[in-house]
Design a protein around this motif. Structure first.
Motif, PDB file in Angstrom:
ATOM      1  N   VAL A  40       0.966  -1.285   0.050  1.00 18.03           N
ATOM      2  CA  VAL A  40      -0.016  -0.053  -0.099  1.00 18.03           C
ATOM      3  C   VAL A  40       0.782   1.185   0.130  1.00 18.03           C
ATOM      4  CG1 VAL A  40      -1.568   1.419   1.409  1.00 18.03           C
ATOM      5  CG2 VAL A  40      -1.961  -1.350   1.146  1.00 18.03           C
ATOM      6  N   THR A  55       2.779   1.778  -3.266  1.00 19.94           N
ATOM      7  CA  THR A  55       1.860   1.885  -4.309  1.00 19.94           C
ATOM      8  C   THR A  55       1.564   3.448  -4.401  1.00 19.94           C
ATOM      9  OG1 THR A  55       0.804  -0.205  -4.221  1.00 19.94           O
ATOM     10  CG2 THR A  55      -0.165   1.377  -5.379  1.00 19.94           C
ATOM     11  N   ILE A  62      -2.715  -0.517  -9.917  1.00 21.24           N
ATOM     12  CA  ILE A  62      -2.958  -1.974  -9.693  1.00 21.24           C
ATOM     13  C   ILE A  62      -1.816  -2.761 -10.278  1.00 21.24           C
ATOM     14  CG2 ILE A  62      -4.018  -3.959 -11.181  1.00 21.24           C
ATOM     15  CD1 ILE A  62      -6.598  -2.296 -11.563  1.00 21.24           C
ATOM     16  N   PHE A  96       0.937  -2.429  -7.077  1.00 22.20           N
ATOM     17  CA  PHE A  96       0.531  -3.087  -6.118  1.00 22.20           C
ATOM     18  C   PHE A  96       0.927  -4.959  -6.244  1.00 22.20           C
ATOM     19  CE2 PHE A  96      -2.270  -5.767  -3.240  1.00 22.20           C
ATOM     20  CZ  PHE A  96      -2.412  -4.843  -2.122  1.00 22.20           C
ATOM     21  N   TRP A 121       3.549  -6.991  -4.251  1.00 21.17           N
ATOM     22  CA  TRP A 121       2.923  -8.119  -3.494  1.00 21.17           C
ATOM     23  C   TRP A 121       3.735  -9.330  -4.047  1.00 21.17           C
ATOM     24  CZ3 TRP A 121      -0.639  -7.940   0.197  1.00 21.17           C
ATOM     25  CH2 TRP A 121      -1.110  -9.116   0.670  1.00 21.17           C
ATOM     26  N   VAL A 163      -7.904  -6.236  -4.965  1.00 15.12           N
ATOM     27  CA  VAL A 163      -7.646  -5.291  -5.252  1.00 15.12           C
ATOM     28  C   VAL A 163      -8.022  -4.803  -6.904  1.00 15.12           C
ATOM     29  CG1 VAL A 163      -5.402  -3.665  -6.034  1.00 15.12           C
ATOM     30  CG2 VAL A 163      -5.605  -4.669  -3.863  1.00 15.12           C
TER      31      VAL A 163
END
Lengths: 298, 441
Positions: free
Chosen positions: A102, A105, A222, A225, A229, A279
């Protein structure tokens, strides 16, 4: 075709119930839609089937995984999930990864937006050099930069901290390039009009440019993230304390040197996919709905 | 489009940039604030009361380490913090940690790396302690006799069979290492089972240089070995064995896909459609759980005529000299760990083959096949020819000279031979060239 001037009852018979005013229109539309839709469904099936199999397999006990090649588990079990979850401190890993993803991003989108705007709307020799430098980062494979990047991060005191996996990832060429290309399409008149109205540079950027770039922001959000991730090797190198590990490190630790307990890996992987899917589902609506050509028409 | 660009340059000049300075300042301040939150401890090593121990195992196989660490805490009050590092990237992590001066105090590593070899504690007192009976063949020493690492366990290549298929076909198989079969007899038996039971393949063979080495040793070859000057070569028996191996890949006896396109041999065997699987002891614990649809068994390694295998150290236990206190505590911990009673408990809980001789570990597996398998491995290892440990020793020697075999060309080159792109002899030439280039001289 079958159209006549004679009014007919709707249930007059198959093949004849074509409405009077649309000669062949529906049939033509259907003819065009059928192959395209079929193709899309086939493609969706081709992409979706392995994922479906992957998810369903994660409910199979280890003994069934390779012996019965049926799609649905005969004897569904959550043992893989349980083993994966118990193998390490996954809840902590999730929190860590969420923080990293988060924060990184938000910062990536912010930094890329500023950078892209400056690169598109201001004219300066050094800006161009800077742009080339940013582009150059995409021309080297990540592995090559791993060691020097590590030394820099270490000397900045970022080793073994979540900040150490956030900051090196902020400036991405993809993000800057996306924003630059977008702001190039925004007409200069918009900026000019704002200036005539007495807006300062900062408010032009924050109140006009940032809002119209929303679709780009969400697309990059998007992507960013997802990158953070799924990041593996960099967090592994930077983090020493298992309380700071990320989900991907946890998943990888389920894979051994010599053997892999697939049912556990499948369980862990399915769990790690969930936040990404959420997400995407949340943000894709905005991306699809937004009009990328926002602003004035040139 | 270009006109916009030109106009842009006239209209939006340097003044704009100056006005953006506050924004940049805010961003930088935020960044600094965030970085201040993290980045605290870059501590190098533990203290006499608290140690860090890096391991790399899959879930379920770390039970032994957890148990020993808990017991150590209870007996001595020293806390040993276990950190499980994924295997993929472990080497890179150790190297980077050495640079960042943040190595653990104790670690179980896959191999000794010249980058951090000079930071190791000498474990001579543990390795040479008579009562420990540590098999000296597997201890990693440098030229001065300093003991750099002691294996946490040893691993060996071995054969698994699908017992259900063998029984269905009514074909016999040996059960004791004293009366084993030759590779030719084994392949004949496996082919017979395949034909009688309509199984897909007779054998799957890990696409691993180690497994091939074991087979070559058993057929009397030495695989790729260096002479005194450090030049590598292969002997005639190796050539013969490798040619035989390539010949087996006919999509009947063995599937080509395993060595050419990375199909998973273990998955194939677990599907129940394959008669036998040439892998190693590390599969036992996994199969005890994951094979439920048929019966499996470990069978003695074939000998034609040499009784051998490729025996390696499973993990190398090392101590890092981070600071005086921690190094002393690390050595004390390892010394405690390798006392036979404690070490046996570790082997039992982790499913390890012991590096200490004279132990009789009782493994906790419920599966009879797994119990029998471990018994077989423990009985077989003392019988193996010394060539079985050649590679393990060679690897440490290379590392101490600053060389590593980063990529063993075996799998790729033989994959090409199996695919018909080159002859097996040509593949061996290329493999020898690869060894000479990476670790020769």
């Amino acid at each position: 075709m079958t159209t006549t001037d004679m009014p007919r009852k709707v249930d007059a018979g198959p093949g004849r119930a074509v409405p009077k005013k649309r000669p062949g229109a529906a049939g033509g539309g259907l003819r065009r839609a059928v192959p395209a839709t079929t193709l899309l469904w086939v493609l969706a099936a081709v992409y979706g089937f392995p994922v479906l199999w992957f998810v369903l397999s994660s409910f199979k006990p280890a003994g069934d995984l390779f012996s019965s090649l049926s799609l649905f588990p005969d004897d569904p079990t959550l043992s893989g999930y349980k083993a994966a979850w118990d193998s390490a401190n996954f809840s902590q890993y999730f929190i860590n990864t969420a923080i990293v993803s988060v924060v990184a991003t938000i910062l990536t989108v912010g930094v890329s937006c500023c950078t892209g705007y400056a690169l598109a709307k201001y004219d300066n020799k050094w800006l161009k050099v800077f742009f080339i430098c940013i582009l150059a980062t995409t021309m080297l494979p990540g592995e090559v930069m791993l060691a020097p990047q590590f030394l820099v991060a270490r000397d900045l005191g970022l080793f073994n901290s979540l900040a150490g996996i956030i900051f090196p990832a902020l400036l991405t060429a993809t993000g800057c390039f996306m924003f630059r290309q977008f702001f190039l399409t925004v007409p200069d008149e918009l900026v000019e009009a704002a200036r005539i109205d007495g807006a300062r540079e900062l408010s032009i950027f924050l109140r006009i440019m940032v809002p119209i770039s929303r679709p780009i922001m969400l697309t990059l959000a998007i992507l960013s993230f997802q990158w953070r991730w799924n990041d593996y090797i960099w967090p592994l190198l930077m983090l020493n304390d298992p309380d700071k590990f990320t989900v991907q490190i946890g998943i990888q630790s389920l894979v051994g040197a010599q053997n892999i307990n697939w049912s556990v890996v499948l369980g862990g992987s399915v769990v790690s996919m969930i936040p990404l899917i959420v997400v995407f589902l949340v943000f894709q609506r905005y991306v699809m709905n937004a009009d990328i050509n926002a602003g004035l028409k040139d | 489009m270009t006109t916009v660009g030109v106009r842009r340059s006239r209209r939006l000049g340097r003044g704009g940039i100056r006005r953006l300075v506050p924004l940049a300042a805010v961003a930088t301040a935020g960044a600094l604030l965030l970085s201040a939150c993290g980045g605290s401890d870059s501590g190098s090593g533990g203290t006499s009361k608290s140690l860090t121990f890096w391991i790399s195992t899959v879930p379920g196989q770390d039970a032994g380490w957890k148990k020993m660490v808990a017991q150590y805490k209870k007996e001595t009050g020293v806390k040993v913090k276990l950190v499980n590092i994924p295997y993929d990237g472990y080497d890179a992590k150790l190297r980077n940690s050495a640079q960042a001066n943040s190595l653990p105090d104790v670690a179980s590593v896959p191999k000794v790396d010249p980058i951090w070899a000079n930071k190791l504690i000498d474990l001579k007192s543990i390795a040479n302690k008579k009562s420990n009976k540590i098999n000296g063949n597997f201890v990693a020493k440098d030229s001065s006799g300093k003991v750099l690492a002691i294996p946490s366990d040893i691993t060996a290549s071995g054969m698994f069979i699908n017992k259900s298929l063998f029984e269905k076909a009514g074909v016999d198989y040996p059960t004791s290492p004293d009366k084993t079969w030759t590779w030719s007899e084994f392949i004949k038996a496996a082919d017979e089972v395949r034909e009688k039971t309509n199984a897909k393949y007779s054998l799957t063979f890990d696409p691993s240089p180690s497994r091939l080495r074991a087979m070559v040793y058993e057929m009397g070859g030495k695989y790729v070995q260096a002479d005194d000057s450090g030049k590598f070569s292969v002997d005639a028996a190796t050539k013969k064995a490798v040619n035989t191996f390539v010949g087996w890949n006919d999509d009947k006896t063995m599937p080509k896909s395993v060595w050419t396109s990375e199909a998973d041999p273990s998955a194939m065997f677990q599907s129940g459609d394959v008669v036998a699987y040439w892998s190693g002891v590390w599969q036992v614990a996994a199969y005890a759980e994951s094979i439920t649809k048929f019966e499996w068994a470990s069978v003695p390694t074939p000998a034609e005529p040499v009784q051998a295998s490729d025996v390696n150290s499973g993990g190398l236990t090392v101590g890092f000299n981070n600071n005086g206190d921690a190094a002393a505590a690390a050595e004390k911990f390892l010394s405690w760990l390798y006392e036979p009673a404690h070490y046996q408990a570790l082997c039992e809980a982790s499913g390890f083959l012991p590096v200490e001789t004279g132990l009789n570990p009782k493994y906790p597996f419920k599966s009879e096949a797994a119990q029998a398998a471990f018994k077989l491995y423990n009985e077989s290892i003392p019988l193996y020819d010394p060539v079985s440990g050649y590679f393990n020793t060679a690897q440490t020697n290379w590392a101490l000279k600053g060389k590593t075999l980063t990529e063993d060309p075996t799998t790729t080159e033989l994959g090409k031979a199996i695919n018909g792109q080159q002859s097996a002899d040509k593949a061996l030439d290329n493999i020898v060239a690869g060894y000479n280039q990476q670790v020769g001289g």
